[in-house]
Write an enzyme that holds these catalytic residues in place. Structure first.
Site, mmCIF file in Angstrom:
data_model
loop_
_atom_site.group_PDB
_atom_site.id
_atom_site.type_symbol
_atom_site.label_atom_id
_atom_site.label_comp_id
_atom_site.label_asym_id
_atom_site.label_seq_id
_atom_site.Cartn_x
_atom_site.Cartn_y
_atom_site.Cartn_z
ATOM 1 N N SER A 110 5.434 28.280 16.333
ATOM 2 C CA SER A 110 4.953 27.395 17.102
ATOM 3 C C SER A 110 5.962 26.660 17.898
ATOM 4 O O SER A 110 6.703 26.990 18.602
ATOM 5 C CB SER A 110 4.097 26.675 15.882
ATOM 6 O OG SER A 110 3.183 25.468 16.702
ATOM 7 N N ASP A 140 -4.638 33.124 19.348
ATOM 8 C CA ASP A 140 -4.194 31.976 18.862
ATOM 9 C C ASP A 140 -4.724 30.844 19.564
ATOM 10 O O ASP A 140 -4.823 30.782 20.632
ATOM 11 C CB ASP A 140 -2.608 32.074 18.934
ATOM 12 C CG ASP A 140 -1.971 31.123 18.313
ATOM 13 O OD1 ASP A 140 -2.263 29.891 18.055
ATOM 14 O OD2 ASP A 140 -0.920 31.278 17.563
ATOM 15 N N HIS A 188 -2.568 31.312 13.552
ATOM 16 C CA HIS A 188 -1.329 30.686 13.968
ATOM 17 C C HIS A 188 -0.150 31.125 13.006
ATOM 18 O O HIS A 188 -0.243 30.562 11.660
ATOM 19 C CB HIS A 188 -1.660 28.915 14.294
ATOM 20 C CG HIS A 188 -0.738 28.676 14.943
ATOM 21 N ND1 HIS A 188 -0.108 28.938 16.239
ATOM 22 C CD2 HIS A 188 0.313 27.466 14.666
ATOM 23 C CE1 HIS A 188 0.765 28.152 16.491
ATOM 24 N NE2 HIS A 188 1.094 27.429 15.596
#
Length: 528
Positions: free
Chosen positions: A236, A461, A490
């Site tokens: 991320s 995502d 994710h």
């Protein structure tokens, strides 16, 4: 990136991932010359700090009892300058932890450092993948020490704050979706107050809460670990750290994995990246509703997406009129339900709570979605995470200051993508009145000496849309992209999918990547 948060005393929250920078584009203005000079002095300061850290090393000890990290994991500190342009000025200490490799001395390949995202996420749980015997990491842990850290401002590393934590979690908050101009004015006031609170409570730190500084910190940690080159896994927002590190320190990279990628384009960091998220969240929200409808025998929420959506809108309207249990309004509902488009692991729990509510059990929803005011440590952590998220995103890049632009862009998006748009807007609106100088993001590109970087991304995502991985792949020459098609959870490297897992292992253990990019079928869909 991961950010689920209830904001100020206003609308709920949301998630995003970041990118940042400090290098001004070279034009002939006095300001740009100053920017270049500042960048040079920061680079020099980072070299000095890394040399000192290499000499000092890390004094590893058992972790403090209140950190909740058990032996044999050890903890320590790495000292860095608050301002890299002043390496002899004020210092802050960064918390790090590690567990040694489980294989032989001959098998050891160094330390693997991890960042889970945010901005605002702590990496200190990473070594527990070894102590918990996580099967996906057994091979890698034979070769690597697993190292986690709290980035600057986070957790135990000179934590910042913007509002009293108990006030921060208090519920119910305003419905993020405004009914009137008065609602918008109230939310704007809360956002401006939040930004002012950041300055009041953490003003000294704010100008230095940037991705490039976190990258410099990471290089100092590398030096303190005694590693000539960095092995790094970023998920991320951690992928933006990876992108900026690979740009600033290409010759210091040994192995690097970017999993679920923040779009590193300067144009996207951070305002546009958040608008893109709103679109992707709507897509993944619908994926979840389709799955709920397919499993109507288990959840009884409707056997079409439209019926499930109707139940959601009914719940939302009920909570708006009379907050459930006195505390769960629309903002709290979004805070809870958004975990379903985020992570497949939340599909069953969220649908189960929803199903119980529709069947007449409101307590399950209150327990799941309301804040726990007795959990003061958890509330401090939540508020800190939100403060860091805001500080990094707002300081990393220049944000629009015109409310007309925010209003126009979000009103337009909300028409087709209503699930997250306004909640995300209010979360980020403090950046419009941010009290610290906003910087220019780093121009992410391949530096000389950068080895192949492994990029892993699912196509659906919500938090970091797929285009971000494609963009980083373009910018990092020689990188390889593993695409998990028709999936959207994710953080792909933490899921069981042999097509992905085996390639991650191979890369970390041998440095080898496939001759071409790879597309994998999706991991297994959750079963109710």
């Amino acid at each position: 990136m991961r950010k689920v948060t209830a904001f100020g005393s206003a609308g709920a929250l949301v998630t995003t991932t970041l990118i940042a920078g400090a290098v001004a584009a070279p034009t002939a203005t006095a300001e740009s010359r100053h920017g270049q000079n500042s960048h040079v002095s920061q680079a020099r300061g980072a070299e000095i700090a890394a040399a000192r850290a290499a000499k000092a090393g890390i004094d590893w000890q058992d972790c403090p009892a209140d950190w909740g990290i058990a032996k044999p994991i050890q903890c320590g500190w790495v000292t860095v300058p608050l301002d890299y342009a002043k390496p002899n000025g004020k210092k802050i200490k960064l918390a790090v932890d590690r567990i040694g490799n489980t294989g032989t001395k001959a098998e050891r390949q160094g330390a693997l450092v991890y960042n889970p995202g945010g901005p605002g996420g702590s990496g200190l749980r990473f070594p527990t993948r070894v102590t918990n015997k996580n099967p996906l990491w057994v091979n890698t842990s034979k070769a690597y020490d697993f190292v986690g850290f709290d980035p600057r401002g986070v957790g135990h590393s000179a934590p910042i704050s913007c509002i009293d934590p108990q006030e921060f979690v208090k519920a119910p908050k305003m419905d993020p979706v405004p009914d009137s101009e008065a609602d918008k004015r109230a939310q704007r006031k809360l956002a401006a107050e939040y930004a002012a609170g950041c300055a009041e409570r953490s003003g000294e730190m704010l100008p230095h809460m940037t991705t490039p500084n976190t990258v410099r910190d990471l290089d100092v940690i590398r030096a303190a670990l005694g590693e000539k080159k960095l092995n790094f896994l970023g998920v991320s927002y951690g992928t933006y750290i990876a992108a900026v590190y690979g740009t600033m320190y290409p010759t210091h990279v040994r192995r690097m994995i970017a999993d679920s990628v923040v779009n590193p384009s300067r144009e996207k960091i951070w305002y546009e990246a958040n608008l893109d998220q709103d679109v992707a969240f709507e897509m993944r929200w619908k994926d979840w509703q389709d799955w709920v409808a397919k499993n109507d025998a288990a959840f009884h929420l409707g056997d079409t997406r439209a019926e499930v959506q109707e139940q959601w809108l009914k719940l939302r309207a009920t909570a708006k009129k009379n907050p459930i249990g006195g505390v769960v309004g629309p903002a709290e509902l979004i805070g809870f339900f958004q975990s379903a488009p985020y992570y497949d692991s939340s599909w069953v729990p969220v649908a189960t709570v929803f199903s119980k509510y529709v069947a007449g059990d409101t307590q399950a929803l209150v327990d799941a979605a309301a804040p726990d005011l007795t959990d003061t440590a958890g509330n401090i952590a939540s508020e800190n995470g939100n403060a860091v998220y805001t500080a990094v995103e707002c300081t990393d890049a220049k944000w629009p200051t015109s409310w007309k632009k925010w209003d126009r862009d979000n009103s337009k998006l909300h028409k087709n993508y209503p699930f997250m748009t306004w909640a995300n807007a209010w979360l980020n609106l403090p950046c419009a009145t941010w009290p610290a100088k906003q910087q220019t993001p780093v121009n992410v590109k391949t530096g000389k000496g950068l080895p192949p970087v492994l990029i892993v991304q699912s196509t659906r995502d919500a938090a970091t849309p797929y285009e971000g991985a494609v963009e980083l792949h373009k910018r990092f020459k020689g990188s390889r992209l593993i695409t998990e098609k028709d999936a959207g959870s994710h953080g792909v490297t933490g899921l069981t999918n042999p097509c992905v897992n085996e390639r991650v292992d191979t890369y970390l253990l041998t440095g080898k990547v496939d001759a071409a990019d790879v597309t994998c079928t999706p991991h297994a869909t959750p079963k109710p």
